[in-house]
Design an enzyme around this catalytic site. Structure first.
Site, short mmCIF file in Angstrom:
data_model
loop_
_atom_site.label_atom_id
_atom_site.label_comp_id
_atom_site.label_asym_id
_atom_site.label_seq_id
_atom_site.Cartn_x
_atom_site.Cartn_y
_atom_site.Cartn_z
N PHE A 158 0.83 -1.19 0.00
CA PHE A 158 0.00 0.00 0.00
C PHE A 158 0.87 1.26 0.00
O PHE A 158 1.73 1.43 0.87
CB PHE A 158 -0.88 -0.04 1.26
CG PHE A 158 -1.85 1.08 1.42
CD1 PHE A 158 -2.95 1.20 0.58
CD2 PHE A 158 -1.70 2.01 2.44
CE1 PHE A 158 -3.87 2.22 0.75
CE2 PHE A 158 -2.61 3.04 2.63
CZ PHE A 158 -3.70 3.15 1.78
N SER A 170 3.39 -6.82 2.72
CA SER A 170 2.41 -5.94 3.36
C SER A 170 1.01 -6.14 2.74
O SER A 170 0.50 -7.24 2.73
CB SER A 170 2.90 -4.49 3.25
OG SER A 170 2.16 -3.63 4.07
N MET A 171 0.40 -5.07 2.20
CA MET A 171 -0.88 -5.25 1.53
C MET A 171 -0.75 -6.25 0.39
O MET A 171 -1.70 -6.95 0.04
CB MET A 171 -1.41 -3.92 0.99
CG MET A 171 -2.75 -4.06 0.26
SD MET A 171 -3.31 -2.55 -0.53
CE MET A 171 -2.25 -2.47 -1.99
N ASP A 176 8.20 -4.09 13.60
CA ASP A 176 7.53 -3.56 12.42
C ASP A 176 6.69 -2.38 12.88
O ASP A 176 5.80 -2.53 13.72
CB ASP A 176 6.65 -4.65 11.81
CG ASP A 176 6.01 -4.25 10.49
OD1 ASP A 176 5.71 -3.05 10.31
OD2 ASP A 176 5.79 -5.14 9.65
N HIS A 180 9.57 -3.01 8.62
CA HIS A 180 8.45 -3.45 7.77
C HIS A 180 8.87 -3.84 6.35
O HIS A 180 8.48 -4.90 5.85
CB HIS A 180 7.39 -2.35 7.71
CG HIS A 180 6.18 -2.74 6.92
ND1 HIS A 180 5.37 -3.79 7.28
CD2 HIS A 180 5.67 -2.24 5.76
CE1 HIS A 180 4.39 -3.92 6.39
NE2 HIS A 180 4.56 -2.99 5.47
#
Length: 260
Positions: free
Chosen positions: A25, A93-94, A194, A224
């Site tokens: 994202f 992530s996303m 993270d 992250h």
């Protein structure tokens, strides 16, 4: 709008085993480029699409929703399947949530998954205010560039459009409901430190998928964006090990790098 330098999509024409990589994202393919090149060097066909509204300016992202982002990776998966007999999906992530939805909806067309710090929920009190606040305030502070390694940066937006954050919240809820449909072999790697996605998201995903072939790996030295951080090689090696194990005798050797 022109694409930011480094944020371009990446594609490599390799062998009959393919990998689709999904970025996060407000991020871009740049966060996955070293991983993609590592896989390409080993003879795999690789696709890293640029999600709609990403890689240019946040104002462009504000006009898109999760339906647009998912449609792009769905299209990329179908395209990869046309030229590869076996396809894996990896995500950051996303991008991890996008990979999970592809696995849930496409079944055996996805051979295995590798997820790095996958997102499952928009956290915090502010998340509940998004339906209203997004009409009053256009953006909030960005989430890009959470990297421990000195001198390394991520190509991503420094602002998060709240319309997009609201759509992300809806997407995470949709994917959470589909997690029991995920049955593929899964490697999930996550960072205890993270600052974007908490460990609870990985725990939630692992508790809800139906996969029985599961490996969980802690990335102790990274934040992250671990694909650009100290543990990057660990991620690359773990993903390659999964591909080799699930496609015996069909991969190996090194091909040439290819961009574009």
């Amino acid at each position: 709008m022109p694409v930011l330098p480094g944020a371009e999509p990446y594609r490599h024409e390799g062998g009959e085993v393919g990998v689709l990589l999904c970025h996060g994202f407000t991020g871009s393919p740049q966060s996955l480029r070293p991983w993609a090149e590592y896989l390409a060097e080993r003879g795999l066909s690789v696709s890293v699409p640029l999600l709609p509204g990403h890689g240019t300016r946040w104002q462009d992202m504000r006009l898109t929703t999760w339906h647009d982002w998912y449609a792009e990776v769905d299209r990329a998966l179908r395209e990869l399947r046309e030229r590869c007999g076996t396809v894996f999906v990896f995500g950051l992530s996303m991008g991890g949530a996008l990979a999970l939805r592809l696995a849930a909806r496409h079944g055996d067309a996805v051979r295995g998954l590798v997820l790095v710090n996958p997102g499952n929920k928009v956290h915090g009190v502010a998340a509940h205010a998004l339906p209203v606040v997004r009409h009053l305030v256009p953006t909030t502070k960005g989430v890009a560039d959470d990297i421990a390694k000195e001198g390394v940066t991520e190509v991503g937006y420094d602002r998060v459009p709240l319309h997009s954050a609201y759509s992300l919240r809806q997407f995470f809820r949709t994917v959470d409901g589909e997690l029991p449909q995920v049955t593929q072999p899964l490697v999930l790697l996550h960072s205890p430190q993270d600052h974007v996605v908490p460990p609870a998201d990985s725990a939630r995903i692992l508790s809800r998928v139906s996969s029985t072939d599961v490996r969980e790996v802690l990335l102790e030295q990274s934040y992250h964006v671990a694909t650009l951080d100290h543990d990057a090689e660990r991620i690359f090696d773990e993903s390659w090990a999964l591909v080799e194990r699930l496609t015996p005798g069909r991969v190996g050797g090194k091909g040439s790098r290819s961009g574009g």
